[in-house]
Design a protein around this motif. Structure first.
Motif, PDB file in Angstrom:
ATOM      1  N   PRO A 162      -6.286  97.843 -42.262  1.00  0.00           N
ATOM      2  CA  PRO A 162      -6.829  97.506 -40.933  1.00  0.00           C
ATOM      3  C   PRO A 162      -8.186  96.802 -41.037  1.00  0.00           C
ATOM      4  O   PRO A 162      -8.919  96.976 -42.026  1.00  0.00           O
ATOM      5  CB  PRO A 162      -6.971  98.866 -40.248  1.00  0.00           C
ATOM      6  CG  PRO A 162      -6.070  99.776 -40.992  1.00  0.00           C
ATOM      7  CD  PRO A 162      -6.060  99.293 -42.409  1.00  0.00           C
ATOM      8  N   PHE A 163      -8.518  96.047 -40.016  1.00  0.00           N
ATOM      9  CA  PHE A 163      -9.825  95.395 -39.944  1.00  0.00           C
ATOM     10  C   PHE A 163     -10.877  96.430 -39.530  1.00  0.00           C
ATOM     11  O   PHE A 163     -11.407  96.399 -38.415  1.00  0.00           O
ATOM     12  CB  PHE A 163      -9.794  94.243 -38.941  1.00  0.00           C
ATOM     13  CG  PHE A 163      -9.412  92.933 -39.550  1.00  0.00           C
ATOM     14  CD1 PHE A 163     -10.359  92.129 -40.154  1.00  0.00           C
ATOM     15  CD2 PHE A 163      -8.094  92.505 -39.531  1.00  0.00           C
ATOM     16  CE1 PHE A 163     -10.012  90.906 -40.719  1.00  0.00           C
ATOM     17  CE2 PHE A 163      -7.737  91.291 -40.099  1.00  0.00           C
ATOM     18  CZ  PHE A 163      -8.694  90.492 -40.698  1.00  0.00           C
TER      19      PHE A 163
ATOM     20  N   ASP B 184     -13.937  96.430 -30.301  1.00  0.00           N
ATOM     21  CA  ASP B 184     -12.663  97.088 -30.052  1.00  0.00           C
ATOM     22  C   ASP B 184     -11.767  97.049 -31.283  1.00  0.00           C
ATOM     23  O   ASP B 184     -11.050  98.006 -31.575  1.00  0.00           O
ATOM     24  CB  ASP B 184     -11.956  96.421 -28.868  1.00  0.00           C
ATOM     25  CG  ASP B 184     -10.819  97.271 -28.333  1.00  0.00           C
ATOM     26  OD1 ASP B 184     -11.105  98.315 -27.727  1.00  0.00           O
ATOM     27  OD2 ASP B 184      -9.653  96.905 -28.541  1.00  0.00           O
ATOM     28  N   MET B 185     -11.833  95.940 -32.031  1.00  0.00           N
ATOM     29  CA  MET B 185     -11.046  95.853 -33.268  1.00  0.00           C
ATOM     30  C   MET B 185     -11.552  96.844 -34.300  1.00  0.00           C
ATOM     31  O   MET B 185     -10.768  97.417 -35.065  1.00  0.00           O
ATOM     32  CB  MET B 185     -11.116  94.436 -33.829  1.00  0.00           C
ATOM     33  CG  MET B 185     -10.288  93.418 -33.078  1.00  0.00           C
ATOM     34  SD  MET B 185     -10.495  91.766 -33.759  1.00  0.00           S
ATOM     35  CE  MET B 185      -9.991  92.046 -35.461  1.00  0.00           C
ATOM     36  N   LEU B 186     -12.869  97.053 -34.361  1.00  0.00           N
ATOM     37  CA  LEU B 186     -13.418  98.033 -35.298  1.00  0.00           C
ATOM     38  C   LEU B 186     -12.931  99.437 -34.962  1.00  0.00           C
ATOM     39  O   LEU B 186     -12.847 100.301 -35.842  1.00  0.00           O
ATOM     40  CB  LEU B 186     -14.949  97.993 -35.263  1.00  0.00           C
ATOM     41  CG  LEU B 186     -15.612  96.754 -35.879  1.00  0.00           C
ATOM     42  CD1 LEU B 186     -17.101  96.749 -35.583  1.00  0.00           C
ATOM     43  CD2 LEU B 186     -15.371  96.699 -37.383  1.00  0.00           C
ATOM     44  N   CYS B 187     -12.631  99.662 -33.693  1.00  0.00           N
ATOM     45  CA  CYS B 187     -12.097 100.958 -33.283  1.00  0.00           C
ATOM     46  C   CYS B 187     -10.601 101.071 -33.556  1.00  0.00           C
ATOM     47  O   CYS B 187     -10.118 102.073 -34.079  1.00  0.00           O
ATOM     48  CB  CYS B 187     -12.349 101.193 -31.796  1.00  0.00           C
ATOM     49  SG  CYS B 187     -14.079 101.388 -31.338  1.00  0.00           S
ATOM     50  N   SER B 188      -9.858 100.021 -33.194  1.00  0.00           N
ATOM     51  CA  SER B 188      -8.394 100.095 -33.280  1.00  0.00           C
ATOM     52  C   SER B 188      -7.854  99.687 -34.638  1.00  0.00           C
ATOM     53  O   SER B 188      -6.806 100.163 -35.055  1.00  0.00           O
ATOM     54  CB  SER B 188      -7.765  99.216 -32.197  1.00  0.00           C
ATOM     55  OG  SER B 188      -8.154  97.870 -32.361  1.00  0.00           O
ATOM     56  N   GLY B 189      -8.528  98.768 -35.316  1.00  0.00           N
ATOM     57  CA  GLY B 189      -8.102  98.358 -36.642  1.00  0.00           C
ATOM     58  C   GLY B 189      -7.112  97.224 -36.658  1.00  0.00           C
ATOM     59  O   GLY B 189      -7.294  96.243 -37.360  1.00  0.00           O
ATOM     60  N   ARG B 190      -6.060  97.318 -35.868  1.00  0.00           N
ATOM     61  CA  ARG B 190      -4.993  96.312 -35.945  1.00  0.00           C
ATOM     62  C   ARG B 190      -4.675  95.652 -34.614  1.00  0.00           C
ATOM     63  O   ARG B 190      -3.849  94.760 -34.567  1.00  0.00           O
ATOM     64  CB  ARG B 190      -3.704  96.959 -36.485  1.00  0.00           C
ATOM     65  CG  ARG B 190      -3.780  97.361 -37.936  1.00  0.00           C
ATOM     66  CD  ARG B 190      -2.424  97.805 -38.448  1.00  0.00           C
ATOM     67  NE  ARG B 190      -2.472  98.279 -39.817  1.00  0.00           N
ATOM     68  CZ  ARG B 190      -2.422  97.498 -40.884  1.00  0.00           C
ATOM     69  NH1 ARG B 190      -2.320  96.191 -40.739  1.00  0.00           N
ATOM     70  NH2 ARG B 190      -2.474  98.004 -42.110  1.00  0.00           N
TER      71      ARG B 190
END
Length: 564
Positions: free
Chosen positions: A196-197, A461-467
């Motif tokens: 994940p990102f 939000d990407m740092l939270c969700s990853g994908r």
């Protein structure tokens, strides 16, 4: 409990990272309002302790990142491709360079293009003059201030050269090394190991499956908070600059009320752009805005002393190269325990920039799949730095030429009165079509900061969700609003001093990021040793360049905006 709340709100994210980050941010806002003096005193004490005792680690750390990147670009792994040996770039060189130019430097150029060179011109960093010595002095009196033998005198030619050297040290290779290191790590672990990102993914070689446990979540929460506060600093700086521009144009008073209203407007526009989608509005406006910024640069070059500035651009390259190595290790050790100048400038810059590293790093990683490590490093360090040299040369040297011809024109408002945010508009007052050009400058600043807020909400939000490439709109709206709330709360609580308080917060938050960055280098090298085959160490055979294709063939492409 958190999973139930996530499902109830219709969110698609990691509930622990999302809610803990949100709760800590809201708690910080509430505590700042209720206990402003205590919060200020606490962060001031921590910031002073870190600057005095650990400031040298910031200087050494960023230089280490730059040396590491040069080493890995020239070493045995230089031909390794981000995405595997058969992957190829999804963007051509010209498009890629253009997107790198836009990745996070627009706000920096507009705010500091005049402000930093003119500050250092009036008070050369290595002259040993304390800022309070210059208080209340006119430009003519500043020029007469005695300095130690061999040091540059204020407002002298030597001071101008030193000013350009320090300015480009702050906004050249070192700044982009801070962005390039995590970007390279994000790209490698996302495309090579399909992780994940998230910042925690970079630590897989060290932590293994524990990146999905409490340690990994702590790393990701720290990244979210750092990015959020780093963007809040930029929103605060942009607010002051917009307020100064509106004051110059319409006489709007600079103060808390106007600044909170400006933040609210910027936040509302960012939220609207989230709801409408980038391709339909703000993305196109962002591309136009980059063109306007370049047009402003050309205007200053043509309307000013064109030949002088062209000569200056070439000379500034030599000035930068001459100062690069000495400043990379300069810690002002002979001044004893006094870290006043370097703590307020260099240490703050590095701490602020590194909190932006996940934000800009993820964007750079997303547009760099298929590049070799050597191509990546040369591009990310080369293209934006080259443009920055031109920008700061034109604006910085123009500002110093204006000051030398009309003493006090810029030094008195910017340095003596401390109106750093108004530096650009005081500068533009010396050019033709003043009001029109100022209005364009205000528009550029507004759009740059609006799109930065919108883009940061996606990355957070990407740092939270990853994908999640296309998360629910409500998640991005939440982060966009929260960024504005943080900046507005601090400005409303303490006025102009709010940015000083937030600067102290950033200096404190920046420290764990430096520890994380050092570990990134170790993890990246360890992963390369584990993954790369001997075949990949050789240059790939030349192939016909395929046509450019979009990074993501879905509606999520609307969210791959240019960060400005």
């Amino acid at each position: 409990m958190l999973i139930w709340l996530q499902q109830k709100l219709g969110l698609r994210t990691n509930p622990t990272i999302f809610f803990v980050s949100a709760i800590l941010t809201v708690a910080f806002v509430a505590i700042s309002i209720l206990f402003t003096d205590t919060v200020d005193a606490t962060f001031k004490a921590l910031s002073e302790f870190i600057t005095t005792n650990l400031g040298w680690t910031y200087i050494f750390g960023v230089t280490s990142f730059l040396v590491f990147l040069i080493w890995i670009a020239c070493g045995r792994y230089r031909h390794v491709r981000l995405g595997g040996k058969d992957s190829r770039p999804e963007y051509g060189n010209v498009t890629w360079f253009g997107m790198l130019f836009a990745a996070g430097i627009g706000t920096i150029l507009m705010f500091w293009g005049v402000a930093e060179p003119i500050n250092h011109y009036a008070n050369p960093p290595q002259s040993g003059i304390q800022p309070e010595v210059l208080e209340g002095l006119s430009a003519e009196e500043i020029a007469q201030v005695e300095v130690p033998s061999g040091a540059a005198a204020p407002l002298s030619n030597a001071a101008g050269e030193e000013a350009m050297g320090f300015t480009l040290y702050h906004f050249g290779l070192h700044t982009w090394a801070i962005f390039a290191l995590p970007a390279l790590a994000f790209a490698y672990f996302a495309y090579r190991r399909k992780l994940p990102f998230r910042v925690s993914s970079i630590f897989q070689p060290l932590l293994g499956d524990r990146i999905n446990g409490p340690i990994g979540k702590i790393i990701d929460i720290t990244a979210v908070l750092g990015t959020l506060f780093g963007v809040a600093v930029s929103i605060g700086l942009g607010t002051l600059q917009i307020n100064s521009g509106l004051g110059a144009l319409f006489g709007i008073e600079q103060g808390r009320t106007a600044q909170v209203v400006i933040i609210a407007v910027v936040t509302v526009v960012a939220v609207i752009s989230v709801a409408l989608g980038l391709d339909k509005g703000i993305k196109r406006l962002s591309n136009i805005n980059i063109g306007l910024a370049v047009a402003l640069l050309v205007f200053v070059l043509i309307a000013g002393s064109t030949v002088y500035l062209l000569r200056g651009v070439i000379e500034t390259v030599g000035t930068y190269l001459t100062h690069l190595v000495p400043l990379s290790f300069w810690n002002d050790a002979f001044s004893g325990d006094n870290w006043g100048w370097q703590g307020g400038w260099t240490v703050f810059y590095w701490a602020w920039t590194i909190t932006w590293a996940p934000f800009v790093g993820i964007f750079i990683a997303r547009i760099s799949k298929g590049r070799t490590i050597r191509e990546f490093v040369i591009g990310v360090l080369g293209a934006p730095v080259a443009f920055s040299i031109v920008w700061f040369s034109v604006f910085g040297m123009s500002a110093m030429r204006i000051e030398s011809g009309d003493p006090g024109k810029l030094v008195e408002p910017v340095v003596q009165d401390g109106d750093t945010a108004g530096a650009l508009f005081a500068f533009l007052d010396s050019f033709p079509a003043t009001e029109f050009v100022m209005a364009v400058a205000v528009l550029i600043v507004v759009v740059f900061f609006t799109t930065s807020s919108d883009s940061a909400s996606l990355v957070i939000d990407m740092l939270c969700s990853g994908r999640e490439w296309n998360p629910p709109t409500r998640q991005r709206v939440f982060w966009a609003v929260l960024q504005g709330v943080v900046a507005a709360t601090l400005i409303a609580a303490t006025g102009r001093e709010a940015l000083d308080a937030l600067s102290q917060v950033i200096t404190v938050l920046g420290l764990p990021f430096f520890v994380i960055a050092f570990l990134m280098m170790f993890c990246l090298v360890k992963a390369l040793r584990e993954d790369v085959t001997d075949e990949e160490l050789l240059p790939s055979p030349r192939k016909l360049r395929s046509k450019e294709v979009p990074v993501i063939k879905s509606s999520a492409n609307e969210d791959s905006e240019v960060l400005t």
